[in-house]
Design an enzyme around this catalytic site. Structure first.
Site, PDB file in Angstrom:
ATOM      1  N   SER A 158      -3.201  -8.992 -15.410  1.00 55.08           N
ATOM      2  CA  SER A 158      -4.627  -8.766 -15.671  1.00 55.08           C
ATOM      3  C   SER A 158      -5.397  -9.543 -14.625  1.00 55.08           C
ATOM      4  O   SER A 158      -4.857 -10.489 -14.029  1.00 55.08           O
ATOM      5  CB  SER A 158      -4.956  -9.334 -17.057  1.00 55.08           C
ATOM      6  OG  SER A 158      -6.352  -9.478 -17.215  1.00 55.08           O
ATOM      7  N   TYR A 171      -4.270 -15.656 -23.972  1.00 51.40           N
ATOM      8  CA  TYR A 171      -4.128 -14.469 -23.121  1.00 51.40           C
ATOM      9  C   TYR A 171      -4.075 -14.869 -21.641  1.00 51.40           C
ATOM     10  O   TYR A 171      -3.194 -14.440 -20.895  1.00 51.40           O
ATOM     11  CB  TYR A 171      -5.312 -13.521 -23.384  1.00 51.40           C
ATOM     12  CG  TYR A 171      -5.214 -12.193 -22.673  1.00 51.40           C
ATOM     13  CD1 TYR A 171      -4.363 -11.206 -23.137  1.00 51.40           C
ATOM     14  CD2 TYR A 171      -5.973 -11.944 -21.533  1.00 51.40           C
ATOM     15  CE1 TYR A 171      -4.279  -9.984 -22.490  1.00 51.40           C
ATOM     16  CE2 TYR A 171      -5.890 -10.724 -20.874  1.00 51.40           C
ATOM     17  CZ  TYR A 171      -5.042  -9.748 -21.365  1.00 51.40           C
ATOM     18  OH  TYR A 171      -4.946  -8.540 -20.721  1.00 51.40           O
TER      19      TYR A 171
HETATM   20  C1  BGC Z   1      -8.289  -7.198 -21.106  1.00 49.66           C
HETATM   21  C2  BGC Z   1      -9.489  -6.360 -21.414  1.00 49.66           C
HETATM   22  C3  BGC Z   1     -10.668  -6.787 -20.574  1.00 49.66           C
HETATM   23  C4  BGC Z   1     -10.288  -6.900 -19.103  1.00 49.66           C
HETATM   24  C5  BGC Z   1     -11.416  -7.458 -18.248  1.00 49.66           C
HETATM   25  C6  BGC Z   1      -8.034  -7.185 -19.617  1.00 49.66           C
HETATM   26  O1  BGC Z   1      -6.925  -7.911 -19.277  1.00 49.66           O
HETATM   27  O2  BGC Z   1      -7.154  -6.691 -21.800  1.00 49.66           O
HETATM   28  O3  BGC Z   1      -9.809  -6.430 -22.778  1.00 49.66           O
HETATM   29  O4  BGC Z   1     -11.707  -5.828 -20.697  1.00 49.66           O
HETATM   30  O5  BGC Z   1      -9.169  -7.716 -18.958  1.00 49.66           O
HETATM   31  O6  BGC Z   1     -11.935  -8.644 -18.756  1.00 49.66           O
END
Ligand code: BGC
Length: 273
Positions: A158, A171
Site C-alpha cells: 500500500s 495496518y
Molecule cells: C487502504 C485504503 C485507502 C488507501 C489510501 C489503502 O491501503 O486499504 O482503505 O483508501 O490505502 O489511503
C-alpha cells in the site's frame, strides 16, 4: 530475458502470456484480488481463487472464468492460520499442480483506532492477515517454486508502506513490514529463479474504502490527497500485477511498484508552497 515478444514483427503489439502457469491470488473473491485473478486468467494462467468468507462470490468468479475459456478453481481458508495455509497449498497441489505465481493480496484495513485507546486483539488480527498471511503463503510457495526452478511472488502492500495513517498503526506497520519481507525474501531466493516484488496501491475504489468514496464529503477530501484527479480502478492494479508476473519484468525483483496516481507526491504542494 527475451521471451515470445522478441519474435514479434514491428508494429504488431506486445503480448503477455502466462499459459501453463498456476497462480494463487489470495483474497480474490472481491476487490483488487478479484480483478487480479481475472487478468491473470485472461493472460492464460490457471487461477486458484482464494476466499475467506465470501465462498459464493469466489465460486461465481470461477464459473465466469471457466465459462469464458479460462481455468480456475476455488480454495477457502484463513491466511493468518498456518494450518489453513498448509491445506490450501496441498489442495492446490492435488487439484491444479505446483503454484508458479503467488499474489499475496488478502488484507484488511482494520478498525480505525488510536494507540492506547485501542483493542490489541484487533491490532494482532490486522498483523495476522496482512503480514503473517503473506509469510505463511510465501514459505509454502517458495518450497514449490524451488522444485520447479522458477516463480514470482507479488506482495500487495500500500502507499501506507511509506505514508503514516493516523488510526491505522497496525495496518501501516504490517505494510511496511511486508515491504521489507519482499526485499529480504527476494535476496534469499535470487539464485533460485524466483522474483519477489511489492505493488503499492493508493486509493483504489473497492469495498475496503467504500465508507470513504461512498460519502460526498469524504470523497472530496480523498481527492485532495491524490495528484491525479481520480481514484484508482481495480484494473490499474491488475495491469501492474500482470506485467510484474510476466517475462517482461524478468529483471525486476525486491522492489516496490507504486500505483497511486501520485498520492505520494505531496499533492498539497501542487499549487505552490
Ligand atoms: C487502504 C485504503 C485507502 C488507501 C489510501 C489503502 O491501503 O486499504 O482503505 O483508501 O490505502 O489511503
Amino acid at each position: 530475458m527475451a521471451d515470445e515478444n522478441s519474435n514479434l514483427s514491428y508494429g504488431t503489439g506486445l503480448k503477455i502470456s502466462l499459459k501453463g502457469r498456476i497462480a494463487l491470488v489470495t483474497g480474490s473473491s472481491s476487490g483488487l484480488g478479484m480483478e487480479i485473478a481475472k487478468y491473470l486468467a485472461k493472460a492464460g494462467a490457471t487461477v486458484a481463487i482464494h476466499y475467506h468468507s465470501e465462498k459464493q462470490q469466489a465460486e461465481q468468479l470461477a464459473t465466469e472464468i471457466n465459462n469464458n475459456g479460462g481455468k480456475a478453481a476455488v480454495f477457502g481458508g484463513d491466511v493468518s492460520n498456518r494450518n489453513d495455509v498448509l491445506n490450501i497449498f496441498r489442495n492446490i497441489d492435488d487439484k491444479l499442480g505446483l503454484v508458479d505465481i503467488l499474489v499475496n493480496n488478502a488484507g484488511i484495513d482494520g478498525k480505525r483506532q488510536i494507540c492506547g485507546d485501542d483493542d490489541s486483539d484487533e491490532w494482532e488480527k490486522v498483523i495476522g492477515i496482512n503480514l503473517m498471511g503473506p509469510y505463511y503463503c510465501s514459505r509454502e510457495a517458495v518450497k514449490r517454486m524451488k522444485k520447479s526452478g522458477h516463480g514470482v511472488i507479488i506482495n500487495v502492500t500500500s502507499v501506507h508502506e511509506f505514508l503514516p495513517w493516523s488510526g491505522y498503526t497496525a495496518y501501516c506497520s504490517a505494510k511496511a513490514g511486508l515491504s521489507m519481507f519482499t526485499k529480504t525474501l527476494a535476496q534469499e531466493v535470487s539464485e533460485s529463479g524466483i522474483r519477489v516484488v511489492s505493488v503499492a496501491p493508493g486509493a483504489i475504489k473497492t469495498p475496503i474504502n467504500k465508507d470513504v468514496w461512498g460519502n460526498p464529503d469524504t470523497y472530496r477530501d480523498l481527492l485532495t490527497k491524490i495528484a491525479m484527479p481520480r481514484m484508482g480502478e481495480t484494473s490499474d492494479i491488475a495491469e501492474a500485477v500482470t506485467f510484474l508476473v510476466s517475462e517482461m519484468a524478468s529483471y525486476i525483483t525486491g522492489t516496490t511498484l507504486v500505483v497511486d496516481g501520485g498520492m505520494l507526491l505531496y499533492p498539497a504542494f501542487k499549487h505552490g508552497g
